[in-house]
Scaffold this active site. Structure first.
Site, PDB file in Angstrom:
ATOM      1  N   SER A  38      41.271 -13.078  59.928  1.00  0.00           N
ATOM      2  CA  SER A  38      40.011 -12.269  60.596  1.00  0.00           C
ATOM      3  C   SER A  38      39.089 -11.669  60.057  1.00  0.00           C
ATOM      4  O   SER A  38      37.975 -11.429  60.554  1.00  0.00           O
ATOM      5  CB  SER A  38      40.916 -11.285  61.621  1.00  0.00           C
ATOM      6  OG  SER A  38      41.319 -10.218  60.617  1.00  0.00           O
ATOM      7  N   LYS A  39      39.210 -11.462  58.628  1.00  0.00           N
ATOM      8  CA  LYS A  39      38.148 -10.880  57.973  1.00  0.00           C
ATOM      9  C   LYS A  39      36.990 -11.750  57.597  1.00  0.00           C
ATOM     10  O   LYS A  39      37.136 -13.137  57.757  1.00  0.00           O
ATOM     11  CB  LYS A  39      38.679 -10.205  56.407  1.00  0.00           C
ATOM     12  CG  LYS A  39      39.860  -9.743  56.629  1.00  0.00           C
ATOM     13  CD  LYS A  39      40.101  -8.414  57.442  1.00  0.00           C
ATOM     14  CE  LYS A  39      41.201  -7.948  57.993  1.00  0.00           C
ATOM     15  NZ  LYS A  39      42.069  -7.239  57.155  1.00  0.00           N
TER      16      LYS A  39
END
Ligand code: PLP
Length: 427
Positions: free
Chosen positions: A197-198
């Site tokens: 998700s980063k």
């Protein structure tokens, strides 16, 4: 016929014909690099891709040393271990963050002290840090959360005055800048996550950054079963400092190494990051400008000292009063239906977080009755974190910022549409 998508009306964005930008981003560069690693047979263990990425990421972050690990949780753990933080020590952290920030503190047998955040940045409140300092305080972990940046001037001044270590949790802040200094280069150690998700990702992965060669050597050993740094695995290591040549461990640890496949993806991702960050920064600024005109919508404050923005989520505060008492839960559902994308609350505050429950593991954490009590998260009160979580926070994936200005206008229009039609839901 109702207008709001959640009531069967036409959504503001038809994602079949007009999909959101994709995350993660990859191309032929990644494919080529992965095949190269595959055919090389060097799949791990201080390989050329890992060495290259460490060098590039250190340069990008403006530090002397970057060291890759398996994820952005163990980075925090080894940062604390390298600084000698352990049993009897207290570590001050914000109450609003991913559970890892607290979990790693108890994993090194220290005590997390949860303090409240500022409502306009959602980052740790320096005044609350001051109140929480005791003779046992050893470190502070500011988290640069979502679009916010912790007030590093205030935090570094407090740390200096009280002789404390600062570990920046930069899981959301790759490339973000404070006063021209990159996140992860201001405190003693920076901690990064490359989880999917980063906004720099290899699926999983992490890195620690530091300017201190002694810390870098320890960090390098801690991710590699305690071995002394070898060869050129530690960029910038001065052979005179460590006692090289000795095959034995110099510190107890385990295997937290990244693979060459991940490092290969990270090398390519890092090339894409500056442009992606700049685009998200421009779009985020524009969207905030538009949102500022909608009653009851409060964008995060942009501190003038934030010279470059980096976004993990795009977040803002919602005030139900302005929306004829429509609850934030109903607002998020309505927005989700308009935009066809997940709209979340912020993290659960750590004093009542379903994924931060130290008391489920007495065999691990009941070191003494006093410690058992000290690590009870419920002993902390965090009014702002709780208000943000329960009543105000609205968070969207950073990919919404990866498109065009027109996308930003569409998001603002969707919110205005809800504002103008709350009666469809509340009645
Ligand atoms: C994601 C995250 C972590 C942990 O990173 P992982 O790579 O998922 O282990 C730590 N802190 C914060 C603030 C995060 O968002």
């Amino acid at each position: 016929m109702k207008k709001l998508a959640i009531q069967g009306g036409t959504p503001a964005r038809d994602t079949k014909t007009n999909p959101w930008p994709q995350w993660p981003v990859w191309g032929q560069e990644e494919e080529k690099a992965l095949i190269e690693v595959l055919h090389s047979g060097v799949w791990s263990y201080n390989g050329p891709k890992e060495t290259e990425f460490n060098k590039l990421f250190a340069e990008f972050t403006g530090v002397k040393h970057s060291i890759c690990t398996v994820n952005g949780t163990v980075t925090l753990q080894i940062a604390l271990e390298a600084l000698g933080v352990g049993y009897g020590d207290e570590v001050i952290i914000p109450g609003l963050t991913w559970q890892a920030t607290a979990a790693t503190v108890i994993d090194v047998n220290a005590t997390p002290i949860l303090v409240d955040v500022l409502e306009d940045t959602w980052c740790i409140d320096p005044e609350e840090i001051k109140k929480a300092i005791t003779p046992r305080t050893k470190a502070i972990i500011p988290v640069h959360l979502y679009g916010g940046f912790s007030d590093m001037d205030a935090i570094m001044a407090i740390a200096k005055e009280h002789n404390l270590f600062v570990v920046e949790d930069c899981a959301h802040k790759h490339g973000g800048e404070w006063n021209g200094q990159k996140a992860g280069s201001i405190g003693h150690i920076g901690s990064f996550s490359f989880q999917l998700s980063k906004h720099l990702t290899a699926g999983e992965g992490g890195a620690v950054t530091t300017n201190d060669i002694d810390l870098a050597e320890k960090l390098d050993a801690l991710r590699n079963c305690g071995r002394r740094p070898e060869g050129d695995s530690l960029i910038g290591a001065d052979k005179g400092i460590g006692d090289y040549g000795d095959d034995g461990n110099f510190i107890q640890s385990g295997n937290l190494r990244i693979t060459e496949f991940q490092a290969a993806i990270l090398v390519e991702g890092l090339k894409r990051l500056p442009e992606q960050n700049a685009n998200r920064d421009a779009n985020g600024a524009y969207l905030n400008e538009l949102l500022n005109n909608i009653p009851g919508i409060h964008p995060l404050k942009r501190d003038p000292r934030e010279t470059k923005k980096a976004y993990f989520n795009f977040a803002f505060r919602y005030d139900r009063q302005a929306f004829k008492d429509l609850s934030v839960q109903d607002f998020r559902s309505a927005l989700e239906a308009e935009l066809n994308i997940v709209v979340d609350a912020c993290y659960e505050p750590l004093n009542n977080c379903s994924l931060y429950v130290p008391h489920t593991k007495p065999a691990r954490y009941k070191l003494s009755d006093a410690y058992w009590k000290a690590i009870d998260p419920k002993r902390f009160t965090l009014p702002i974190c709780e208000r943000l979580y329960h009543d105000e926070s609205v968070c969207l994936h950073h990919k919404i910022l990866m498109g065009t200005k027109a996308d930003m206008e569409l998001i603002a229009m969707a919110i205005e549409k809800i504002y103008n039609n709350t009666h469809e839901i509340t009645n």
